[in-house]
Design a protein around this motif. Sequence first.
Motif, PDB file in Angstrom:
ATOM      1  N   PHE A   1      -8.179  11.216  11.859  1.00 22.19           N
ATOM      2  CA  PHE A   1      -7.308  12.335  12.207  1.00 22.19           C
ATOM      3  C   PHE A   1      -6.904  12.207  13.673  1.00 22.19           C
ATOM      4  O   PHE A   1      -7.748  12.122  14.555  1.00 22.19           O
TER       5      PHE A   1
ATOM      6  N   THR B   1     -10.717  20.512   9.110  1.00 22.86           N
ATOM      7  CA  THR B   1     -10.797  19.101   9.500  1.00 22.86           C
ATOM      8  C   THR B   1     -11.496  18.977  10.855  1.00 22.86           C
ATOM      9  O   THR B   1     -11.665  19.961  11.581  1.00 22.86           O
TER      10      THR B   1
ATOM     11  N   THR C   1     -10.413  18.037  13.530  1.00 21.52           N
ATOM     12  CA  THR C   1      -9.546  18.353  14.658  1.00 21.52           C
ATOM     13  C   THR C   1      -9.634  19.811  15.070  1.00 21.52           C
ATOM     14  O   THR C   1      -9.071  20.202  16.091  1.00 21.52           O
TER      15      THR C   1
ATOM     16  N   ILE D   1      -3.825  15.946   4.667  1.00 26.82           N
ATOM     17  CA  ILE D   1      -5.013  15.094   4.744  1.00 26.82           C
ATOM     18  C   ILE D   1      -4.728  13.740   4.101  1.00 26.82           C
ATOM     19  O   ILE D   1      -5.109  12.679   4.630  1.00 26.82           O
TER      20      ILE D   1
ATOM     21  N   TYR E   1      -2.852  11.514   6.522  1.00 28.96           N
ATOM     22  CA  TYR E   1      -3.716  10.846   7.504  1.00 28.96           C
ATOM     23  C   TYR E   1      -4.485   9.704   6.865  1.00 28.96           C
ATOM     24  O   TYR E   1      -4.674   8.636   7.460  1.00 28.96           O
TER      25      TYR E   1
END
Length: 758
Positions: free
Chosen positions: A209, A254, A256, A265, A268
């Motif tokens: 990510f 996530t 991040t 998702i 990524y």
Amino acid sequence: MILRRGLKLRTQWWLIAIATSLLVVGMTMDRTTMRIDNLIYDHLLQASFSASSPPSSKPIMLVEIDDDTIRRLGRWPWSRATHAALIDRLSAGRPKAIAYDVLFTEEGDPNEDRLLGQSAASSPIFFPMLPAVTANEGTAPAALMPISPIRAAAAGVGYATIDPDADGVVRSATTVAGAQGQWHHLMGLVAGFAAGREVTDARARLIPFSGGQGRWPEVSAAAVLAGEVPPELLQDKIILVGATASGLASRYPTPTGSVMSGLEIEAYLLQGLRDGAMIRPAGLWPCLALALLPLWVLMTLLGPVRRLPALASFALCAALVLGSCAAALILWRLWLPPGAALTGLAIAYPLWGWRQLAVIEQFMRVQLERLDHEPSLVPQAEPSRKERGVAYTIRLLRAAITRDREMRHFLTDRLDQLPDATLVLDLQGRVVIANAAAHALFTSIGIAIDGTASAAALLQCFRQTGSGDAVPFPPIGEDPAMCEVQVEQARFFLIGMAAQTSTEGARVGWVIRFVDISEAKSAQRQRDDFVQLLTHDMRSPQASILAVLETASPDRISARESVAIRHYAESTLRLADEFVQLARAENLEYALEQVELSDMLMDAIDDLWPQSKAKSIDIVTRGDEPLLVMGERSLLTRALGNVIGNAIKYSPQGTTITCTLRRETRRDGTIWAYCAITDQGPGMDADLRMTIFERFRRGPVGLGPKTSGAGLGLSFVHTVVVRHHGEIECESEPGRGTTFTFSLPSTTECDRNGAQVS
């Protein structure tokens, strides 16, 4: 005791190191610290990949079935004709590949299914499946595949499930699943098609990510169907189609820190697979190395021979762990979980500190008990024997501190009672203690002794007598002599410095004493003036009187009066001469040289030959061996002459004076030269013998011939011998004569053959 304590501490060090290592190995193998690892990974990921490339440089585009699409096209699910129209619109832009993340596992209207299959055949398109549907009991689970028209037209079919971690955060994905890799992830198939190679790695990989929500180009599916998206925008893109509408799509947290839809998702994941940028979890051996190496570095730094402060060592090892994890993540896309290593450091650091404190506390208790049993100048209260552990040690320490304060107070009081100014200094020359006399001395010259006073600054106020140089500090030499200094016109001091040493013999400071000799210097000046009076002012008139008697005509002064005047003048000159010789012996700086004692004895005898000849007295010498001594020749010769002259003076006519020379080795190995002068005079009683070397003490009166003198001759002899570090003794009994024995340190040694070696 110190050796035993060192062995005990070393044993405990090994036990802590081994036990903590085993614990760290266990935590590494069973992933006990997974929560800590995930927390650190999330923060490192946010810091490491926050500066990724902007969305415009990404070859991936998201076509979202969002809330606006549902509003414009109607409720979900759509007819397959609508899906076919959407695929046709996307294919018109000639994308590189399309991942259509919508399940078509059930048969529908045959015409629409056929139409959807025909649309799917126009572009490289990939569809999802359900990889593990539970079948009837006793049968293996089978994959739920898309309907046959779609499966026949699709470039690939794969599963598109998202598996969050135990804490609900999506961090990783597996591209191959099932027995013998029979199922492939949808994004793995797309990435393999786009990159020209198949992605077959079955191990879980961490998704890279690189930012929060909205990092990909996004368009609404309704906008595509309405022709609002130019075909050029879709050209050579990898298009992901999926649901993001509220209530239709799942959203996941996530690393991040943001919540993303499944479609984001997967984008990524696709980007990581396509670029080969997936993050690999490290294997067991690298994880064990990361966990054990910093632990042993910490234990080495904290060991019995410490090289760094404990907290600095701990911080250094923790930084080593985190730095290694960050470097591996950024440079090699490798994730080394640091939780076990940090936990091991967090356990070993306080555990070793606790054991060190325990050993130190035990050592302090033993030493404080030993100190408590030592005699003290100041009475102290006994510690309670009922207390144990740390409380008992604290009680002993408090008693030791009180004892130290009382001793300091006692020492300060005793120093204040000293009449001489005294300073106690540390090794750098800072004043630790100054007695009352020292404060008074320096206050009188305008200097205050405070906490910043130093000996070097205080001694600048004094100048050495004669040279005018400042007194050096620290003193030159291991055993500095006292030096005479002057601070004002009439104030003189003797400054003495001595080194302070500890019980182990190490130098720890200095003691300086200032002795006021102003009165002694004043008396010395008066004595010098008196000697000057005797040597010149009194001798000159007497010499003039004798000169007048010699030149006066006999008819002017009668013979009887002339004899009396001459006698008194000569007595005055003799008294002045003896005073001058005594003062010279007491105050003269001797110029020592190696002289022969027998030679000085013969010189004294020769000088007195007229007196001995007049009384028919024989002077006999015994022992002619050379006896070398360090001395001032003229003073020693005169001292010998004074004793021999007294023997002649008090001995009857026709007697004998015996002078005996000999050498003697004392018990301490030193060699001494002896000269014994024995007469046959009237002798002395015990009272006179005890005081014969005092000033103005005369020889025996009434037992021998009548003699004249001032009584300063033997005082001169005693002064000369003592200043030569020698001894003089008197042995006498009434009627049996007197023996005076000189003893002086000799510089003569003999070899085995009796030859003298100087």
